[in-house]
Structure formats: C-alpha cells, structure tokens
Scaffold this motif. Structure first.
Motif, mmCIF file in Angstrom:
data_model
loop_
_atom_site.group_PDB
_atom_site.id
_atom_site.type_symbol
_atom_site.label_atom_id
_atom_site.label_comp_id
_atom_site.label_asym_id
_atom_site.label_seq_id
_atom_site.Cartn_x
_atom_site.Cartn_y
_atom_site.Cartn_z
ATOM 1 N N SER B 281 -43.751 0.364 -50.563
ATOM 2 C CA SER B 281 -44.747 0.934 -51.466
ATOM 3 C C SER B 281 -45.757 1.791 -50.707
ATOM 4 C CB SER B 281 -45.461 -0.173 -52.232
ATOM 5 O OG SER B 281 -46.087 -1.036 -51.321
ATOM 6 N N ARG B 282 -45.810 1.623 -49.392
ATOM 7 C CA ARG B 282 -46.715 2.471 -48.611
ATOM 8 C C ARG B 282 -45.898 3.428 -47.766
ATOM 9 N NH1 ARG B 282 -51.230 -1.474 -46.017
ATOM 10 N NH2 ARG B 282 -50.995 -3.228 -47.437
ATOM 11 N N PRO B 283 -46.539 4.471 -47.282
ATOM 12 C CA PRO B 283 -45.798 5.407 -46.419
ATOM 13 C C PRO B 283 -45.328 4.700 -45.143
ATOM 14 C CG PRO B 283 -48.003 6.239 -46.944
ATOM 15 C CD PRO B 283 -47.931 4.860 -47.475
ATOM 16 N N ILE B 284 -44.221 5.156 -44.619
ATOM 17 C CA ILE B 284 -43.725 4.612 -43.353
ATOM 18 C C ILE B 284 -44.740 4.964 -42.268
ATOM 19 C CG2 ILE B 284 -41.863 4.715 -41.655
ATOM 20 C CD1 ILE B 284 -40.180 6.018 -43.955
ATOM 21 N N VAL B 285 -45.014 4.001 -41.401
ATOM 22 C CA VAL B 285 -45.902 4.289 -40.271
ATOM 23 C C VAL B 285 -45.054 4.908 -39.170
ATOM 24 C CG1 VAL B 285 -47.427 3.288 -38.543
ATOM 25 C CG2 VAL B 285 -47.380 2.354 -40.875
ATOM 26 N N GLU B 286 -45.428 6.111 -38.774
ATOM 27 C CA GLU B 286 -44.668 6.754 -37.707
ATOM 28 C C GLU B 286 -45.256 6.373 -36.359
ATOM 29 O OE1 GLU B 286 -41.927 8.000 -38.121
ATOM 30 O OE2 GLU B 286 -41.771 9.195 -39.962
ATOM 31 N N LEU B 287 -44.413 5.975 -35.438
ATOM 32 C CA LEU B 287 -44.868 5.667 -34.084
ATOM 33 C C LEU B 287 -45.207 6.968 -33.361
ATOM 34 C CD1 LEU B 287 -42.200 2.970 -33.165
ATOM 35 C CD2 LEU B 287 -44.559 2.608 -33.914
ATOM 36 N N ALA B 288 -45.941 6.824 -32.264
ATOM 37 C CA ALA B 288 -46.349 8.022 -31.520
ATOM 38 C C ALA B 288 -45.125 8.870 -31.151
ATOM 39 C CB ALA B 288 -47.124 7.620 -30.280
ATOM 40 N N SER B 289 -44.036 8.215 -30.788
ATOM 41 C CA SER B 289 -42.801 8.954 -30.529
ATOM 42 C C SER B 289 -41.827 8.598 -31.632
ATOM 43 C CB SER B 289 -42.188 8.540 -29.194
ATOM 44 O OG SER B 289 -43.151 8.598 -28.181
ATOM 45 N N HIS B 290 -41.431 9.567 -32.410
ATOM 46 C CA HIS B 290 -40.537 9.256 -33.515
ATOM 47 C C HIS B 290 -39.606 10.432 -33.795
ATOM 48 C CE1 HIS B 290 -44.038 11.215 -35.394
ATOM 49 N NE2 HIS B 290 -43.120 11.802 -36.125
ATOM 50 N N GLY B 291 -38.667 10.198 -34.697
ATOM 51 C CA GLY B 291 -37.706 11.240 -35.028
ATOM 52 C C GLY B 291 -36.912 11.619 -33.793
ATOM 53 N N LYS B 292 -36.716 12.900 -33.615
ATOM 54 C CA LYS B 292 -35.925 13.351 -32.470
ATOM 55 C C LYS B 292 -36.647 13.111 -31.153
ATOM 56 C CE LYS B 292 -32.378 16.183 -33.952
ATOM 57 N NZ LYS B 292 -31.367 16.922 -33.224
ATOM 58 N N GLU B 293 -37.953 12.841 -31.240
ATOM 59 C CA GLU B 293 -38.702 12.566 -30.015
ATOM 60 C C GLU B 293 -38.837 11.069 -29.762
ATOM 61 O OE1 GLU B 293 -40.669 15.749 -31.356
ATOM 62 O OE2 GLU B 293 -39.020 16.399 -30.086
#
Lengths: 546, 369, 403
Positions: B281-293
């Motif tokens: 129900s809340r936005p995903i918390v993105e870590l400092a390094s995420h996705g392709k990084e």
C-alpha cells in the motif's frame, strides 16, 4: 641497526594489522608495483609488469594501526609508500625502494555530515565516487569531480592537491579542506583543526606532500547544497586569444562558472565530434586516424552505437596503422592540425540556485560575445558533461596499439598564459602529437591541459622519447613563468623540475622532513629531487630516472 | 622459466584484456568485491590485468595466482561502468577454465558440484508431475534454505487455480552455474545436458533463481543447449497471476533489493517492482543503490565458496543501506540474495523472498470470487 | 676586560658597510648589552646582507618595535630591529592577471592608494591596519574580517618572497593554483617572522567598486543568525558578513548607530559591488524582512566605534560551525552579552570572540564555548614547530623568544 629480514618484517607487521591484512603474494605485488604513470604503462607494454614490487602490502584497519605500522617502519628504517586508489599519473605511489605499501582503503567511513554547517568528515581511504554518492544522498555535493573520481580516494586527492572538473566554482581540494588528520612516522597524530596561535597552517603544509611526510587518515571538507539548476552554453571563437580574453573577462567579472573550458583548434575538432569543413583527403585521413583514437564523437544516446562510431569503420589493424603513421610524423600532423580552419570551442556552465544560474549564464554570454564568441548552443556543453570522464578510457586504446599518451596540466597567470601555450607547443610538436585545452580558470590565471601522444617501435625507445618530451616541456613551462603542475602532482615525473620551481623554498621541505621524518622512510625518492637523508635506501640509482 | 603458452583460448579476449590492463581502473568504484576487500588486486582491473599477464606468460600460473581469479561475484557492475563494455565475466570464465585445463584448481571441484536435490517436500504437493507443462525450477538455494517459499509459491498458484505448474523432476537438478563460473566446463556441460533433457518438452519454465535463469537463457545456448519453450522468472509469473488476483495490500515500509543477475544480466528491473507495487500500500523504498546500480550482496558468483568473508562483508554493506533507508523489512526475488542477507541481518531487520510478501497479500482469484 | 662599548661600535661599523648610515638608528643601550639598532634596508640585497651579518654575529633580528626586556633576555647579543619602510616599491602591477607584487614594507594605506588610482583594491580591509606594512599583516596573520567571497587572508597571497636567516632567498611568481608539493608560503603566514622574513608578496587584486555596507539590528542572536544563514542558503555570496554586539564601554557608539536594548545585535553585510551573488536590493529586502534596517547604513569602519580595534583585541578567536553557533544562540536566548563578535561568516560557520571585561552568565556561556573550541595544550606539533625553527634558524636569530 640491522635491517630486518623479510620474515621479521612480515611477523612484525602481522602483529599490528593481523596476518590476513598483510600480503606478499605475487598478484598483490604486481598490482601495487605501479600506479598509472604513463611511463609505468610503457614498462608494461615492454613486458615489465613489476619493475618496483613492494616487499609487502598492508591494510591497516584504523588510524591507530596506521600509527603503529608507521612507527614500526620508522624504527626499522623501512620505506613506506602510502597508497589510496593508485590512480596517480606521476609515479607517486611506485615503491621504487621496495618496502611497505600502506593501503588505507579500509579507512573508508563517512564519519559525520554536519548538515547545519555543510561540512563532511570522512576517512582518507574512501573512494571518491562513494563519498560523492553518500553526500548526494544527504542533499550535498563536494563539487569535486576529477576524471579519476571512480578510482581515487580522498587521501590521494589531498596528498596530491587534486582538482575536479568543476574547480572554477568549487575550488581545488585544498580549497575545500578545512582540516585534516595526518599520522607522522613516529606515530604522532596531527589534527590540523587545532591550530595554535602563531603557528603555521599545517593543513596546507601536509596537502600536496604526496606521502613524503606522513599518512593522511581523514579530513573535514566543505560541502555544497546540490545545485538546483544547471546551464551549459558553448561558444566558438575564431582565434584562441579571443577565447582567452573572454574567459578572463568572465572570471574577473566575479562570475563563478562550474566549468569554463577553451579548446585549442585541434582539441576543438575532437570536442565538437565532427569536422564539417572540407579537407584535402590525405590530411583528412590522418586527422581522422587520430581523432578516432581520442574522440568520444557524436551523439550521447546509444552506448553501443557510440562505441562503434568511436571505433569508426576501421578495423583494429587499420587503426593501428593509422596511429603509427600519424604518430611517427608528429611534426607533420601537428602542422596539419594547426592549419585546420577550426574555430576554438569554449564550454561554459553554471550551477546553483536557479535564478542566479540564469543571470550568471546571461552575463557570461554577454562578456563572451563581446570577446568575439559566437553562440553554439547547449549541445557541445551537454555532450561534454555526459562524456567528461571518457577521456581516461580512451588512453588505454592508444597503449593497446603500442603508442603512449600522457597529459600535462600546467598553470600560469593570465599575462603569461598564451606565451606558455606557444612555448610548450613549440617544444613538444617535433616529438609528439599534441593538443590542449584551457580549463580550471580562475580570476588571476588558468591551467592548460596538454594531451600528447607518441609512438616508437619498442618500449625502450618509447621511454626515451617520453622522458625527452617531459624534459623539454617542463623546461618550456618554467621559462615561460608557469608552474609545471596544476593538479596531477609531482611524483617521479616532474621531480626534476622542482628545483627550478621552488628554488630555496625547498629548504622548508627539508626542514619538515628532518623534523617529522628524520629517518626518511616516508615515500622516499619522490616529490623533490634530493632526499635529505640517504638512510632509507642506499640504492638511489634505480630511482625512476631513465 | 615462464611457461610459454600456446595460442590460448584467452587470445580471443586479447583486446578486452589490453584495454583493461592499460585503463586506470575506472570501474573501481563499482566493484563490490574490491570495495569489501579494500584492495586493488581483486578489482576488475586487477583481475583482468592478471589474466593478461598470464596470457602473455609473464606470470606463472599457480594456486596462489589462480585463487585471486575467484574473487568475483559476477555482479557485472564493472561491465556496466565500462565505456568499452568489457565483459569481465567472459574473461574470468575463460581464464578459470584455462586454469582448470592446466590442472590448477585452487578450489576443489566438489565445492561447485551439487548432487541431485531431494524433492520430498515438493513431491508432497498434490499435483507433482515428472514432466509438467509449466515446470518450476526453484534452484538449489531455494530448496536448501527457503523451501517454504516454494510451498508458498505453489500454494499461491493453487489458490489462483493455475494448475499446470509443478516442480518436475528437473527441479532436483542444479543447472550448474557454479561449475560453469568456476571454470569446470567439462562437468558443466555434462550437467547441462542432464538438465536440458529433463526440461525439454515443457512449454514454460519458471525459474526462481536469477543466476539459474541467466545460465539457462544465456549460457546454455552457447553450448547448443538452448531451451525451446518460454523462460520465465518468478516475478514474471507473479505479475501474470496478480492480474486476476484479489489483493489485500500489505501496509509496510519495504525495501526491494535487486539481484545483480536479475537487474543487470537479465534487465529485470521493472517487473519485480510492478509485482511489489501491486501488493504494497506504500511506495517501495528504494535503497541507495538500486535498479541497474544495485549493490551486490555477495550471494552469487560462488563467492560464498571462494571468498566467504568477502561475500559476508558485501551482504553487510547491503544491510547497512537498508538501515540508512530506515526500513525494517527488505525483500528480494532471488533466493541466493535472501540467503546471503539473512545470514547477516540483525534481529531488527526482516529479510524475505518477495513471494512471501505476495502470499501475505493475495486472498484469492477474483474470477473464483 | 673589553669595554662594553667596543664591540657594539665595531658592529655598527660593520653594519654601516652594509647599509648607509642614515638607515641605521642606534637604540638606547643599557650598560652591558651587545648594542641595538633599528635598521631600514632599502633593497632586498641590503636585507639579505643584514641577515647574513646577524647570522654571523649571532645577533637577534626583530621585526617589531623594541621592548624593554629585550636586552635582559638576550644578554650580550646585538639586536637589530628591522624596519621595512624603505622597502615599499610596487614591483609589478599586473592588471591583466589581477595581481600586484609589492615589497613587504609598503603600508596598507599606501598600497590601497596606488591601487585605487588604477581602480583596483585588495581583498584586505582598507581601514583597520592602514599604517601597518603588508609584511607585518601577513606575518601576523591579522586575520579578521574576510567573507565568503574572497576567502581568508591566506587566500589573498599568490606567492611570497622570503629571506631565510642565513640570507638565502626564496620565492617566485605565483600561479593561480599549483600541485607541486606543499604550499610552503603558508609556513610564513601567521608565524610572526619566526622562520624567515617576508620581503615581497604577490597579492590578488580586485576591481574597486563602490563599497556599500548595509546594517541591520536584531533582537537576539537566533534571529540574526537565521537571517544570515537564510541569505547564504539562497545564494548570497558577499564580501563580508559580520555580526556583533557593542562592547560595554562603547555605549556611545551603540547609541550612535541606533542599536537599542530591544535590538542589541548588529548584522553588517558588505555586498561589494555587483559580486554578491544577489543584487543589493535583494539583500536589503531579505534582511529587512526579519531585522530592522539601520538608517543611515553604517560604514565598514564601525568596529572602531563599537569594539576595540583588531590590533587591541587580545581575546582568543575561534572558528565555530553553524551547528554550534545556532546552539549557542538558543542557549543565550534574549540575553546576548555585549562585546560579542562573529566574523568571516560563511556557509560553514564563522569566527567567534568576546571582548575582555564582559561579565555575567551569558558572557560565561560564550567564554565556555570559546574555551572548548580552543586547542587544548600542550599540542603535539609545538614540538614540530620548534624543530622547524631549529632547522631553519639554527642560531635562533629571528624574533628569538629569549633562550
């Protein structure tokens, strides 16, 4: 005192850092035997992959261990080479006398970010990009973007007086540092934030010492809020001197561009990516050959496409032939390049609060137009911004083909700048292919960044040529009244120019050495030509002088 | 005397090797292994240079030298950072295979081989078939460490009336990623043949382990063992399932840790997030390094076998990012990542496979009411 | 026994061979010391020769005025009191690069007068030390009020020329920035002539601009600090920002500038022409929103009316970061002690001091902070500094401390 045997050395140091944080393995000794001094690259080309291996490499965990390692080496007269990222291009971390390489990368914490005061405290071994990432996450930027940011450390920046590509706005690292912590060979820790009344500024005495006084373990640095806006503009100047006049006008009006770069005609050709003017074909092919090597040409979009475009339609072999052809006749190529009717490109950019950025960019535009600049839009600047680190990648291609490439970043006050540019070009053009840009502009002067590439049939001849180029170039700089290094430091490569550069001021360095490093164990044989003490290592014949 | 090498399989990589050797380590910041080990020797530049020195016969191959070549998590962050797109994975795999061919094996083969797995728990699921149309390949780590996740996934499928899916007998087999990455290619090919035979005939293969998926989709074809059906990751399956599911969104601050193989090797950055967005129900918390990084947690690349301390330090670095992000729960779609992170996560931080989170949220099939 | 006057006389003869007689002025002698002269070298060569002589004769060379106890401390060593007033040439005024190279004896007022004729000025304040020579200002690091725009006093120096005690001369033309080892010039900035004599300096110069000092009154420290901090955050980048409360004995000055009991804190901003990052009107608007505008605006020389002159300021000055400044302001509340001074304010903090003779609980709070931020002695590098002194001046001739 009798010198320690290798086994005693290992045992003694292992007791301090732990056996797992000390290495004598072959791969470690190779990896730590050189930095990215082009001459060491030439050695590598010739098959000499570990000319100066250290006796061992240690990775102390913290400042206390650094102190103990230093004390141990100080007591036993063992040379110490402080080591951060090993990204230096002057041979500063080559263990020419063997001894112990002290890699400080385990000291990599961001100790504190003081939001209210915009100050960061960090340990010396932190990787530059990691530090910038941490600051960005906290809403700050250090504003320090050397093209080695991915592979260099805070300690190395301070030790060699590094400059980033945005130095016109944020200053060099020595302008950002508020204080630092340094461990001297006897184990004393100096925190320069505690300056005594009537005492000298130790921060600036340690900054630039390239590991010859002690090991920097941490620093407090000024940081800046992340810029709200950024604007890049480009201008073309028919003559280099017009561009310089414009650059000076911008800086002396008190504007603070984050970047202000003026490319000389050939460097402009490469920076612009393509040469629209029709050229006689032989010349075109020669120029294309060289441009292919340096250029990050064209659009910014597809990396794969970009790479292919950079490689051009030529095969590896054909490219090598073009390079050999071009670099074997540097005088001709230099003349052709000089004759190219290419305008000089200038990139100027501002960042900061949005309305200030717009106002400053507008003011700079006025001043540059007045100096004869023709507006070239935002494209070249944005291309530069996106590819500003690529230049370092390009160098390996030239080595791969058997040539060498190096850069010389010199500086002078405005009144001597053009003279110095001409003198250096005159000295270098018979020997190597050379191009230049003016960057790191300040109110009272500017730095010139020469890039030169040469070719000889084998490594020994390349090395000879390399030494000769540096000798004539630094002589030209000194005679023209400039300084031989703006931000790469001295290491081994510019050591021979240091007597001319400092004169009797070197007495201060000798006094410093006598006081803090009486046994001469700190990075011996570097920075300044005469070691005040020969105690560290009798074998001075091997000091990287060819 | 240095061993004069005959034209070696490494010559194929000559240009990549040279470009890397003369490069001032411009991917250095991206390498989690060298960062955890605080050294330049095991940075991509250090390793590839070492391979180049070996190729040119300037360094003699021995156990000590070869051991260094195994300090890589195959996270591919270096290749992403490289303007030349140098493929460090390819170089290292070739070098290791070459070393193995020379009889230099600093780590015994047994460390990379997996005996057929015991599928007892899985067989208990009612619809076990030997050769299902949709075959689920959980992978070794999932079976060893997080078998309940597999149960949860199958149960979820059941609840949503997807009945064609089942762990076939192929699920008992390890795809051989470790053997391949460690350079034991003869054994790898033998293993790959077995796996290929076991999965052939399935229409779809749902793979839980990103490294296994990468092996099946990218490595097997190089040996002529490409899978003819559709290869799906768990997240692909879940995204399909969620289309018709009734969801009670979970109200929690959850961070998502991208698996390197998923994000970088397979370019699966968005699908997992779409799945999570459907159930949170809340936005995903993105870590400092995420996705392709994303920052590699050291769970793959057989690093746990070849450099366990490093692998652990990398996981700790990811955990540190979770704390910085201020979450008490982190999920991943990779069983290997979950395993690595759980090993170091302190009591206050919950590490889950994303399937568990989805299972918490899904009530049933909307069509079924 | 040799007559006490024999040797000094021969010393004088020797000195006369180095510099013309009119440049030597004997100082009042006590009976048994080694003689004392004020010497005014007119050229670098004369300066070098004087130092060589002093080094050979184990004389003491002072760069300050004679003090009564000098003779007691030095016994029979002859004493030289160097005066720089004859070395006041402007050697190079480079309007292209914006630098000036001067001999160190030139006074601040003379330098500024010469520069002003060409529409330039320095980054130094023009008033407080107008009779001091540039050499003494640099050697003493009379570092008082520079702001974020030009940086510190050290930042004004592009290069120094220095004579070492043995007469060797070092120095060169400056470059805007260098990476050729440590910045050795820094050893001589602020070390009060212990290691060498500054004979020449190349300084940065700036186009002169109409100087506007804008001044505002704040009810308390917090309000004043927030206004300054807010301005800086929004891009204000002036020549100087200072914040002060008048010293207790300067009640008349306080009244004159228009500060009241309700608004005792003065904020003064000097935009310095067009280079403040923000237009003057913007700055005025920003500060006048929360502070009271003082009319007419005060001149920059107001210290002389509100605080003891910098030269007479004996109290310690410490660098304080914003976090601590804001904390201090919270602690003080509306009770701000008189004689408080925060200078060189920038994005990172400022330099704090409190005049002597101020009592009361609020003054104690400030003093406690100053005390806390002062380096706690004995400091490890004092040993190194003494070592440097021994290396560079083995006979301890330059400004000896008496041993």
């Amino acid at each position: 005192m009798a010198r320690l045997s290798q086994a005693e050395l290992i045992a003694g140091l292992s007791r301090i850092v732990g056996a797992e944080h000390l290495s004598t393995t072959r791969p470690d000794r190779i990896a730590y035997s050189a930095d990215f001094w082009p001459k060491a690259q030439i050695w590598k080309q010739g098959g000499d992959i570990e000319r100066y291996p250290p006796d061992c490499v240690v990775w102390p965990a913290d400042e206390a261990e650094v102190g103990k390692v230093l004390r141990f080496c100080h007591d036993h007269l063992i040379p110490i080479v402080p080591y951060g990222g090993g990204s230096g291009v002057c041979g500063g971390t080559i263990p020419i006398h063997g001894g112990v390489v002290v890699d400080v990368k385990r000291l990599s914490k961001v100790t504190a970010i003081d939001h209210a005061s915009a100050v960061v405290t960090a340990e010396a071994g932190i990787n530059g990009q990691h530090l910038e990432d941490r600051l960005n996450a906290a809403g700050f930027t250090l504003g320090h973007f050397p093209s080695s940011i991915m592979c260099s450390t805070l300690g190395g920046w301070l030790a060699a007086r590094s400059a980033g590509q945005f130095s016109s706005r944020y200053g060099k690292i020595e302008d950002m540092v508020l204080s630092l912590r340094v461990v001297f060979p006897d184990g004393t820790v100096l925190d320069t934030s505690e300056r005594g009344p009537g005492g000298p500024d130790w921060t600036q005495l340690v900054c630039g010492s390239e590991g010859t006084l002690g090991i920097i373990t941490g620093a407090e640095l000024k940081v800046n809020p992340l810029p709200e806006a950024r604007r890049l503009r480009a201008f073309r100047f028919r003559h280099l001197e017009d561009g310089l006049r414009g650059a000076r006008a911008v800086m002396q009006a008190g504007l603070r561009p984050m970047v202000l770069r003026l490319y000389d005609p050939f460097d402009s050709l490469i920076a612009l990516g393509k040469d629209k003017s029709p050229q006689p074909s032989d010349r075109q092919s020669l120029l294309d050959g060289i441009r292919g090597l340096f250029s990050g040409a064209g659009a910014t979009s597809e990396r794969e496409g970009l790479l292919r475009r950079r490689l051009g339609p030529l095969t590896h072999t054909a490219k090598r032939a073009a390079l050999v052809g071009a670099l074997s006749a540097p005088a001709i190529v230099n003349r052709l390049a000089a004759a190219a009717p290419s305008p000089c490109l200038m990139i100027v950019g501002f960042e900061g609060p949005a309305d200030a950025v717009h106002a400053d960019a507008w003011s700079a535009g006025e001043l540059l137009a007045e100096a004869g600049g023709v507006d070239a839009g935002a494209g070249p600047g944005e291309h530069w911004l996106a590819h500003r680190y690529d230049v370092s990648f390009k160098q390996s291609r030239i080595y791969d083909m058997g040539g060498f490439v190096d850069t010389m970043e010199v500086a002078a006050t405005w009144d001597r700048l053009e003279g110095m540019y001409a003198a250096v070009r005159r000295a270098m053009t018979p020997l190597v292919f050379v191009m230049a840009h003016f960057s790191h502009a300040y109110r009272e002067g500017c730095s010139i960044y020469f890039t030169f590439a040469g070719f000889r049939r084998d490594a020994a001849r390349s090395e000879q040529l390399y030494d000769r180029v540096w000798r004539v170039a630094t002589d030209a700089v000194v005679s023209a009244g400039g300084t031989v290094s703006h931000h790469h430091g001295v290491g081994l490569s510019k050591m021979n120019a240091m007597t001319q550069e400092h004169g009797h001021m070197l007495r201060v360095w000798r006094a410093l050495k006598d006081v803090v490093d009486p046994h001469g164990v700190m990075n011996p044989g570097k920075l300044f030509p005469e070691a005040p003490h020969k105690a560290a290592e009798p074998d001075s014949s091997t000091v990287g002088v060819a | 005397m240095t061993r004069r090498l005959p034209p070696s399989p490494l010559d194929r990589h000559a240009q990549a090797l040279a470009l890397c050797t003369y490069c001032p380590s411009l991917c250095r910041h991206a390498c989690p292994v060298a960062t955890a080990e605080s050294t330049d020797t095991t940075s991509p530049w250090g390793l590839v240079s070492l391979v180049e020195h070996l190729r040119k016969g300037r360094v003699e191959l021995d156990d000590e030298v070869a051991r260094h070549l195994y300090h890589c998590a195959n996270c591919r962050a270096c290749t992403e950072a490289c303007v030349h797109d140098n493929d460090v994975e390819e170089v290292l795999v070739a070098a290791r295979a070459w070393a193995v061919g020379q009889g230099v094996t600093p780590f015994p083969r047994s460390g990379f081989e997996r005996a057929p797995l015991v599928l007892d728990d899985i067989r208990r699921v009612e619809r076990f078939e030997r050769r299902p149309a949709i075959s689920l390949l959980p992978g070794r780590v999932a079976l060893d460490s997080t078998p309940r996740v597999i149960d949860a996934l199958l149960a979820l499928c059941e609840r949503l009336d997807i009945d064609a899916i089942s762990c076939g007998e192929a699920a008992a087999l390890d795809v051989g990623y470790d053997l391949w990455f460690a350079g034991f290619h003869t054994e790898f090919v033998a293993q790959a043949r077995k796996v290929h035979a076991a999965i052939s005939g399935a229409q779809e293969l749902v793979v839980m382990s990103p490294e296994a998926l990468y092996t099946l989709s990218h490595v097997y074809p190089r040996y002529g063992l490409g899978f003819e059906g559709a290869l799906l990751h768990t997240s692909d399956l879940l995204l399909q399932l969620l289309g018709s599911a009734v969801v009670k969104r979970v109200d929690a601050r959850v961070a998502y840790h991208d698996s390197c193989h998923l994000a970088r090797h397979l370019d699966h950055v968005e699908v997992p997030r779409q799945v999570l967005r459907r159930v949170l129900s809340r936005p995903i918390v993105e870590l400092a390094s995420h996705g392709k990084e994303t920052l590699c947690c050291g769970g793959t690349g057989c690093l746990g076998t070849t450099a366990p301390g490093t692998s652990r330090a990398q996981a700790e670095a990811v955990i540190a990012q979770c704390f910085e992000a201020g979450v008490d729960r982190v999920v991943s779609f990779s069983p290997e990542c979950v395993d690595a992170l759980r090993a170091v996560a302190p009591a206050g931080l919950r590490v889950d496979h994303a399937v568990s989170l989805v299972a918490e949220a899904i009530i049933g099939d909307s069509a079924a009411g | 026994m040799i007559s006490p006057h024999t040797k000094p006389t021969s010393y004088l003869d020797e000195l006369r061979r180095i510099v013309p007689t009119e440049q030597i002025e004997p100082q009042i002698d006590t009976a048994d010391d080694g003689g004392a002269w004020a010497v005014e070298p007119a050229t670098q060569i004369e300066l070098v020769e004087v130092l060589k002589w002093a080094n050979g004769r184990h004389a003491a060379v002072f760069t300050r005025r004679p003090r009564r106890h000098d003779a007691d401390l030095l016994g029979r060593r002859p004493r030289i009191y160097l005066r720089g007033r004859r070395m006041k040439r402007v050697k190079d005024l480079d309007i292209v690069s914006g630098t000036v190279t001067v001999q160190s004896g030139i006074t601040m007022s003379e330098l500024h007068r010469i520069l002003e004729e060409r529409s330039f000025t320095t980054g130094f304040p023009t008033r407080p030390w107008r009779q001091e020579s540039i050499g003494s200002v640099l050697a003493a690091a009379l570092d008082a009020h520079w702001g974020p725009r030009y940086g510190s006093m050290e930042d004004q120096v592009l290069s120094l020329g220095v004579v070492f005690p043995d007469g060797s001369v070092a120095g060169g033309r400056g470059a805007p920035r260098k990476a050729v080892g440590p910045d050795f010039d820094r050893l001589f900035l602020g070390s009060r002539g212990r290691y060498g004599i500054i004979y020449e300096a190349t300084l940065r110069i700036y186009p002169s601009a109409t100087r506007v000092a804008m001044s505002y009154a704040a009810p308390d420290l917090t309000t004043a600090l927030e206004a300054v901090r807010g301005g800086i955050a929004l891009g204000l980048d002036p020549r100087a920002i200072e914040l002060l409360t008048p010293a207790p004995d300067r009640a008349w000055g306080r009244k004159r500038v228009g500060l009241t009991d309700d608004r005792p804190v003065l904020v003064i901003v000097e935009p310095w022409g067009p280079l403040a990052g923000r237009p003057v009107a913007w700055i005025d608007n920003h500060f006048a929103t929360t502070l009271e505008r003082l009319e007419p605006p005060l001149g920059w020389n107001m210290h002389e009316g509100l605080l003891p002159a910098p030269r007479a300021w004996a109290e310690p000055v410490v660098g304080v970061r914003w976090a601590r400044l804001l904390e201090l302001a919270q602690q003080l509340g509306r009770d701000v002690p008189p004689g408080l001074w925060v200078v060189r304010m920038s994005r990172h903090g400022g330099w704090l001091s409190l005049a002597s003779g101020v009592d009361g609980p609020s003054a104690e709070i400030v003093r406690a902070l100053v005390q806390e931020l002062r380096p706690a002695g004995p400091l490890p590098w004092e040993r190194f500094e003494d070592g440097l002194k021994r290396e560079l001046d083995p006979k301890d001739i330059l400004n000896p401390t008496g041993t």
